[in-house]
Design a protein around this motif. Structure first.
Motif, PDB file in Angstrom:
ATOM      1  N   GLY A  13       0.791  -1.223   0.000  1.00 16.69           N
ATOM      2  CA  GLY A  13       0.000   0.000   0.000  1.00 16.69           C
ATOM      3  C   GLY A  13       0.820   1.268   0.000  1.00 16.69           C
ATOM      4  O   GLY A  13       0.287   2.351  -0.242  1.00 16.69           O
ATOM      5  N   ARG A  14       2.133   1.152   0.240  1.00 16.76           N
ATOM      6  CA  ARG A  14       2.965   2.347   0.310  1.00 16.76           C
ATOM      7  C   ARG A  14       4.428   1.970   0.140  1.00 16.76           C
ATOM      8  O   ARG A  14       4.794   0.805   0.149  1.00 16.76           O
ATOM      9  CB  ARG A  14       2.774   3.056   1.655  1.00 16.76           C
ATOM     10  N   ARG A  18       4.643  -0.484  -2.763  1.00 14.65           N
ATOM     11  CA  ARG A  18       3.845   0.169  -3.807  1.00 14.65           C
ATOM     12  C   ARG A  18       4.655   0.295  -5.096  1.00 14.65           C
ATOM     13  O   ARG A  18       4.139   0.014  -6.196  1.00 14.65           O
ATOM     14  CB  ARG A  18       3.400   1.555  -3.339  1.00 14.65           C
ATOM     15  N   TYR A  71      -2.436  -5.559   1.884  1.00 13.00           N
ATOM     16  CA  TYR A  71      -2.311  -4.544   2.927  1.00 13.00           C
ATOM     17  C   TYR A  71      -2.856  -5.114   4.227  1.00 13.00           C
ATOM     18  O   TYR A  71      -3.579  -6.119   4.245  1.00 13.00           O
ATOM     19  CB  TYR A  71      -3.083  -3.275   2.535  1.00 13.00           C
ATOM     20  N   SER A 117      -3.484  -0.292   5.738  1.00 10.19           N
ATOM     21  CA  SER A 117      -3.472   0.828   4.781  1.00 10.19           C
ATOM     22  C   SER A 117      -4.461   0.595   3.643  1.00 10.19           C
ATOM     23  O   SER A 117      -4.092   0.597   2.464  1.00 10.19           O
ATOM     24  CB  SER A 117      -2.054   1.028   4.227  1.00 10.19           C
ATOM     25  N   GLU A 118      -5.732   0.396   3.992  1.00  7.79           N
ATOM     26  CA  GLU A 118      -6.731   0.085   2.968  1.00  7.79           C
ATOM     27  C   GLU A 118      -6.863   1.204   1.935  1.00  7.79           C
ATOM     28  O   GLU A 118      -6.863   0.947   0.723  1.00  7.79           O
ATOM     29  CB  GLU A 118      -8.089  -0.188   3.600  1.00  7.79           C
ATOM     30  N   SER A 157      -4.761   3.527   1.044  1.00 10.07           N
ATOM     31  CA  SER A 157      -3.564   3.607   0.204  1.00 10.07           C
ATOM     32  C   SER A 157      -3.516   2.452  -0.784  1.00 10.07           C
ATOM     33  O   SER A 157      -3.149   2.631  -1.954  1.00 10.07           O
ATOM     34  CB  SER A 157      -2.306   3.596   1.074  1.00 10.07           C
ATOM     35  N   ALA A 158      -3.878   1.252  -0.336  1.00  7.27           N
ATOM     36  CA  ALA A 158      -3.853   0.090  -1.222  1.00  7.27           C
ATOM     37  C   ALA A 158      -4.841   0.254  -2.371  1.00  7.27           C
ATOM     38  O   ALA A 158      -4.529  -0.084  -3.528  1.00  7.27           O
ATOM     39  CB  ALA A 158      -4.172  -1.177  -0.427  1.00  7.27           C
ATOM     40  N   GLN A 159      -6.025   0.773  -2.070  1.00  2.04           N
ATOM     41  CA  GLN A 159      -7.006   1.009  -3.132  1.00  2.04           C
ATOM     42  C   GLN A 159      -6.515   2.068  -4.105  1.00  2.04           C
ATOM     43  O   GLN A 159      -6.762   1.976  -5.318  1.00  2.04           O
ATOM     44  CB  GLN A 159      -8.349   1.415  -2.523  1.00  2.04           C
ATOM     45  N   ALA A 166      -6.775  -5.741  -4.593  1.00  2.24           N
ATOM     46  CA  ALA A 166      -6.259  -5.582  -3.230  1.00  2.24           C
ATOM     47  C   ALA A 166      -6.951  -6.562  -2.291  1.00  2.24           C
ATOM     48  O   ALA A 166      -8.114  -6.924  -2.489  1.00  2.24           O
ATOM     49  CB  ALA A 166      -6.472  -4.158  -2.741  1.00  2.24           C
ATOM     50  N   LYS A 168      -6.867  -7.705   2.163  1.00  2.38           N
ATOM     51  CA  LYS A 168      -6.376  -7.420   3.506  1.00  2.38           C
ATOM     52  C   LYS A 168      -6.038  -8.704   4.249  1.00  2.38           C
ATOM     53  O   LYS A 168      -6.747  -9.709   4.135  1.00  2.38           O
ATOM     54  CB  LYS A 168      -7.441  -6.655   4.294  1.00  2.38           C
TER      55      LYS A 168
END
Length: 258
Positions: free
Chosen positions: A22-23, A27, A44, A47-48, A50-52, A67, A69
């Protein structure tokens, strides 16, 4: 007929799981994979949003991504994540073990049991659990490979309250070498050992003055970028690295020998 680049450095048709995507470095790896033809699961934990955003960016650029979780320090959640992979893809070609963190700087004298448990689980358990669940799927994949994210700290012991984190990254390096022998010749296993990379990791855990000093002491006179790591991981997963396994690829601007 494929050109040289597509043959040796493309990932067309590959399916990859990137943990902690997610980052930061994760990423960058996910976006780089899709840029050269792979489809990616952006994993992720917290960091939902950010992942989306990563998935949306990839899709906007014509790539394929989704994505999911999971808390990879939990073996049941890890198993459930890879069950999703099996249901969607049936097999897997690439696993990148990127999930991990320093969490906070602390001397050993002040290191609490709770912090020790969290750091070890986040940096070691996540990789072992993920590999354990991914290996049956990778055995059904195409020229499959695993890449884990270690650290320069795994070689030099880290600095300023990062001793336990450094020890876990040293464990990742050793795990990589052992697993490479265990899974050869069917699955290649490598790792990267980043130097100081300018992501939110160091924005949270390092001072601006400290980062400037490190850049000044690095032969290439700069800090690394997440994209520097992503390019190396693409290479390790490509046919260009077909005769590489059990390697820890140093990417630190020369800081290791400075």
């Amino acid at each position: 007929m494929k050109n040289f680049y597509e043959t040796y450095f493309g990932l067309q048709g590959k399916r990859a799981v990137v943990t902690g995507a997610g980052r930061g470095i994760g990423r960058a790896i996910a976006e780089a994979f899709t840029a050269v033809g792979a489809e990616v699961l952006v994993h992720y934990h917290s960091s939902e949003k950010s992942a989306q955003e990563v998935v949306e960016t990839i899709q906007a650029n014509g790539g394929k991504a989704w994505a999911a979780k999971a808390d990879l320090t939990d073996s049941d959640q890890t198993k459930a994540l890879f069950q999703q992979v099996e249901e969607r893809w049936g097999s897997l070609d690439i696993l990148v073990n990127n999930a991990g963190d320093l969490l906070q700087r602390s001397t050993i004298e002040d290191f609490s049991d709770e912090l020790l448990d969290r750091v070890v689980k986040l940096n070691i358990y996540t990789a072992i659990y993920s590999c354990r669940e991914a290996i049956p799927l990778l055995k059904k994949g195409k020229k499959a490979s695993i890449v884990s994210v270690g650290s320069i700290a795994g070689h030099n012991g880290g600095l300023n309250g990062a001793t336990v984190y450094a020890a876990t990254k040293g464990a990742i390096h050793t795990f990589t070498r052992g697993l490479a022998k265990e899974l050869a010749p069917q699955i290649r296993v490598n790792a990267i050992a980043p130097g100081v990379i300018m992501t939110d990791f160091h924005r949270r855990h390092s001072t601006e003055q400290g980062l400037e000093a490190i850049a000044g002491n690095t032969p290439l006179k700069r800090l690394g970028q997440a994209e520097d790591m992503a390019a190396a991981v693409v290479f390790l997963c490509s046919e260009g690295a077909a005769f590489m396994t059990g390697e820890i690829l140093e990417i630190n601007g020369g800081l290791w020998f400075a």
